[in-house]
Design a protein around this motif. Sequence first.
Motif, PDB file in Angstrom:
ATOM      1  N   LEU A   1       0.815  -1.210   0.000  1.00 37.54           N
ATOM      2  CA  LEU A   1       0.000   0.000   0.000  1.00 37.54           C
ATOM      3  C   LEU A   1       0.850   1.263   0.000  1.00 37.54           C
ATOM      4  O   LEU A   1       1.681   1.473   0.896  1.00 37.54           O
ATOM      5  CB  LEU A   1      -0.894  -0.024   1.249  1.00 37.54           C
ATOM      6  N   ASP A   2       0.640   2.109  -1.008  1.00 36.27           N
ATOM      7  CA  ASP A   2       1.282   3.423  -1.049  1.00 36.27           C
ATOM      8  C   ASP A   2       0.563   4.358  -0.075  1.00 36.27           C
ATOM      9  O   ASP A   2      -0.571   4.087   0.344  1.00 36.27           O
ATOM     10  CB  ASP A   2       1.216   3.973  -2.484  1.00 36.27           C
ATOM     11  N   VAL A   3       1.194   5.479   0.271  1.00 39.85           N
ATOM     12  CA  VAL A   3       0.582   6.443   1.191  1.00 39.85           C
ATOM     13  C   VAL A   3      -0.261   7.467   0.449  1.00 39.85           C
ATOM     14  O   VAL A   3      -1.449   7.630   0.724  1.00 39.85           O
ATOM     15  CB  VAL A   3       1.662   7.157   2.032  1.00 39.85           C
ATOM     16  N   ARG A   4       0.348   8.160  -0.502  1.00 43.62           N
ATOM     17  CA  ARG A   4      -0.340   9.269  -1.158  1.00 43.62           C
ATOM     18  C   ARG A   4      -1.073   8.775  -2.397  1.00 43.62           C
ATOM     19  O   ARG A   4      -0.475   8.528  -3.440  1.00 43.62           O
ATOM     20  CB  ARG A   4       0.666  10.360  -1.515  1.00 43.62           C
ATOM     21  N   MET A   5      -2.402   8.609  -2.244  1.00 49.04           N
ATOM     22  CA  MET A   5      -3.252   8.140  -3.336  1.00 49.04           C
ATOM     23  C   MET A   5      -4.566   8.916  -3.324  1.00 49.04           C
ATOM     24  O   MET A   5      -4.980   9.421  -2.276  1.00 49.04           O
ATOM     25  CB  MET A   5      -3.533   6.642  -3.202  1.00 49.04           C
TER      26      MET A   5
END
Length: 222
Positions: free
Chosen positions: A55-59
């Motif tokens: 999971l990426d943070v900035r989405m």
Amino acid sequence: MAPIRVVVADDNPVVRSGLVALLEARGEAEVVGEAGDGKHAIELAERLKPDLVLLDVRMPLVDGVTAAQVLSKLTRVLMLTYTDDPEVVRSAVRNGASGYLVHGTFTADALAAAVRDTAGGTGNPLSPAAVSALMAAVQEPRPATGGDTARSGDHARFGLSAREAEVMDLIARGLTNRAIAAELFLVEKTVKNHVNRIFSKMSVDNRATAIARWLGTAVGDR
């Protein structure tokens, strides 16, 4: 052994495709879904029931830190991002992320090991920036409490003994059971027994969640 079923969530399609190729080339993981935002990642996890979400943070729509709170109730979550902001790290861990890796700080082999350990529940991989963020939270000064130690309220809250609180502090610093044993001059089996009791008293089942609860106390549950 069946491959680890993974959902990859990152809003950058180049990064996402690179991760998919890297994971599947090793033959240990099968990417069962890809998402470009946190909302889609949650939908995929609910439907596909993967072993792990990267999971990426900035989405867009739903950011990774917010999504982690939902996803961690469905499966294990490993944050994989360029963001090394300490408060973001702490928030992700508090929201249930089992690990936090920052791009550029790990090798392909380290990523593969992190995926195995996180999916299997045997490890909580943290990049150096994440370890620093968690340690900083532990070390933040707290108000004096009439001579009590800084941790007295914490271990009382969770019902930990003084020794268990000492072990929990070292867990929060990222130490393994073996390193804790060396630090406290104990045998590793004794440390493992302490850890099991800590997890039971804190109602958690892994190190990352224990750290999240411990730091929630240490930084005022903010």
